[in-house]
Design a protein around this motif. Sequence first.
Motif, PDB file in Angstrom:
ATOM      1  N   PRO A   1       2.521   6.041   8.658  1.00  0.00           N
ATOM      2  CA  PRO A   1       2.900   6.729   7.559  1.00  0.00           C
ATOM      3  C   PRO A   1       2.137   6.502   6.107  1.00  0.00           C
ATOM      4  O   PRO A   1       1.913   7.439   5.346  1.00  0.00           O
ATOM      5  N   LEU A   2       1.644   5.667   6.008  1.00  0.00           N
ATOM      6  CA  LEU A   2       0.460   5.423   4.681  1.00  0.00           C
ATOM      7  C   LEU A   2      -0.581   6.388   4.815  1.00  0.00           C
ATOM      8  O   LEU A   2      -0.733   6.785   3.781  1.00  0.00           O
TER       9      LEU A   2
ATOM     10  N   ALA B   1       4.833   1.243  -6.910  1.00  0.00           N
ATOM     11  CA  ALA B   1       4.386  -0.323  -6.927  1.00  0.00           C
ATOM     12  C   ALA B   1       5.162  -0.874  -8.014  1.00  0.00           C
ATOM     13  O   ALA B   1       5.606  -0.536  -9.051  1.00  0.00           O
ATOM     14  N   GLY B   2       5.442  -2.137  -7.859  1.00  0.00           N
ATOM     15  CA  GLY B   2       6.261  -3.180  -8.512  1.00  0.00           C
ATOM     16  C   GLY B   2       7.501  -3.121  -8.303  1.00  0.00           C
ATOM     17  O   GLY B   2       8.310  -3.976  -8.939  1.00  0.00           O
ATOM     18  N   ASP B   3       8.243  -2.174  -7.440  1.00  0.00           N
ATOM     19  CA  ASP B   3       9.637  -2.087  -7.201  1.00  0.00           C
ATOM     20  C   ASP B   3       9.988  -3.178  -6.291  1.00  0.00           C
ATOM     21  O   ASP B   3       9.669  -3.073  -5.084  1.00  0.00           O
TER      22      ASP B   3
ATOM     23  N   ALA C   1      12.552  -2.341  -3.270  1.00  0.00           N
ATOM     24  CA  ALA C   1      12.081  -1.293  -2.530  1.00  0.00           C
ATOM     25  C   ALA C   1      10.836  -2.124  -1.416  1.00  0.00           C
ATOM     26  O   ALA C   1      10.757  -1.717  -0.421  1.00  0.00           O
ATOM     27  N   ARG C   2      10.228  -3.274  -2.027  1.00  0.00           N
ATOM     28  CA  ARG C   2       9.264  -4.088  -1.382  1.00  0.00           C
ATOM     29  C   ARG C   2      10.025  -4.732  -0.326  1.00  0.00           C
ATOM     30  O   ARG C   2       9.433  -4.662   0.940  1.00  0.00           O
TER      31      ARG C   2
ATOM     32  N   ALA D   1       0.785  -1.106   0.034  1.00  0.00           N
ATOM     33  CA  ALA D   1       0.049   0.147   0.146  1.00  0.00           C
ATOM     34  C   ALA D   1       0.826   1.332   0.022  1.00  0.00           C
ATOM     35  O   ALA D   1       0.603   1.967  -0.648  1.00  0.00           O
ATOM     36  N   ILE D   2       2.119   1.426   0.776  1.00  0.00           N
ATOM     37  CA  ILE D   2       2.870   2.338   0.837  1.00  0.00           C
ATOM     38  C   ILE D   2       3.615   2.597  -0.565  1.00  0.00           C
ATOM     39  O   ILE D   2       3.858   3.766  -0.919  1.00  0.00           O
TER      40      ILE D   2
END
Length: 582
Positions: free
Chosen positions: A346-347, A292-294, A297-298, A284-285
């Motif tokens: 944070p989200l 999204a998709g990294d 980073a995930r 979600a973050i």
Amino acid sequence: MTRIAALPHSAPFAPEDIAVLDKVIGRASSTQRAWLAGFLAGIDAAKGDAAAPAAPPAAKTKLTILFATESGNSEALANAAKKDAQKRGFAPRVLDMADIAPAALAEAENLLVIASTWGEGEAPQRAAPFMRALLAEDAPALEGVTFAVLALGDSSYAQFCETGKQIDARLEALGARRIAPRLDCDLDYEAPAANFIDSLFTSLAPQADAGSVIHVDFHRAEGVEISKANPFEAEVAALHPITSSRSESETLHLELDLTGSGLSYEPGDTLGIAPTNAPSLADAILGATGLAGDAAAREALIRERDITTLTPKLIADYAALTGEAKLAALAADEAARTAFIAGRQPLDLFEAFPHRIDAGQLAGLLRKLPPRYYSIASSQKLVGDAAHLAIAKVAYESAGRARLGVASGMVAERLREGDTLPIHIKANPHFRLPEDSSAPIVMIGAGTGIAPYRAFLQEREATGASGRTWLIFGHRRFTHDFLYQLEIQDWLKSGVLNEIDLAFSRDQPEKRYVQHVLWERRAALQAQLAEGATLYLCGDAKAMARDVDATLAHILGGDDAAKGQAALDALIAAGRYKKDVY
């Protein structure tokens, strides 16, 4: 025969001579080495080659290291700083605020204070009497003392590092001279604290005289020590609920296999778990920040960064990064910022003020993911190479979103038997059983505050301790929330546990808590204290601990609040009132 460490390559001999000497000295006994040292000195004296008497060494620079600790971090830093100072030629001493009065600081020439803040800007409970005396109007003048303050805290609390801030300001007001700006450290304190101490000692080093001592470390590590930085992967041997399916507060019993770790612990110690974040929250973050998709980073969000704690610093940093005017206004308005942070993560910030940022910027905004610590609920004398924990699942709703505790959510929803957890042991020397096993103890706790008491009772069972034990335990409902009920009943039957009082808050129209039991049983409590009993308190710090403190002070001082507080402080100073609260 144990071989001592090899001669260092810096020894004033040729390499081939070092090899020969090392072969002989390395296998020599302590008696043989002492004889050889005397023999060589005798030869020099007989030949008249003895060195001229050395000039008296210059007086070493005095250094007082004062700490205030709740969970042991400040104390560990203070002891490490002492070792470092000794190597640099200082004459250091370490003092616990729990053991001294502010007047003792008048004799300090150089003072390093390492102080933790607990909860909402409070001093650690063992340091509270010192702090009251330091802030009092009749506190002693400290002219001639130079000082520096290293403050530890948690930036998720509004009163971040408040204890250190108060000490820093008060020492200056009492006439002491600051020699370095105060450093405020967040949960990831190790590196900045080490740099601060190194810089401080370096600035003072020209005044110190290490003499001609050569510091040689004769201890070689045979392996890397298990620590927060190097955790042990412990297998989950058992995981099951110890509350009923109808409980409003699910609690799980977790057993970890320590075989092969070499880890040991004492009842009262804590165990640190390196948790992982919920993948769904990480996703979600990433979606809210345009990442999204990294995959990299995930993975970083799941394993390395704190993605559940929203702090004023995060808001300010995000505002500076994005240049968003509304964000800047929020960061600058304390009241609005505090209201926004309450119940949010944070989200919520990234969704309320969406901006595309890169993975490096996102990682820079978020704190490192800290370990979660739990009181160990077992004694190794009974369970061997294992450690047991009681973990309450934290689940709630706020700001329109369901939330889960980081570690407790991981344990309850994603952990299975056979999995492994990265763990380390953290000693808690100020929450131990009395050295005298015949001394009585009174254990006060609620919820998972039962955990260390289970360890205490296992220990007393294993050692055959004769001291009287009294447990005062509270939770919500007898039927659903009586943690470790069967074991406790067995201890009552066997005499390991002599007395128990229960306070289940939801089992009657008016809520009943452990402090109510204390007041009802005040005569018995005073009798136990008169016989030398040690009091223990474990559980929630925000409500229960404060209410218990107030009740104890009332019991000890009657309507005289000052008298009651003084009596409570005396118990703390004597090591007879110990807390493990969170």
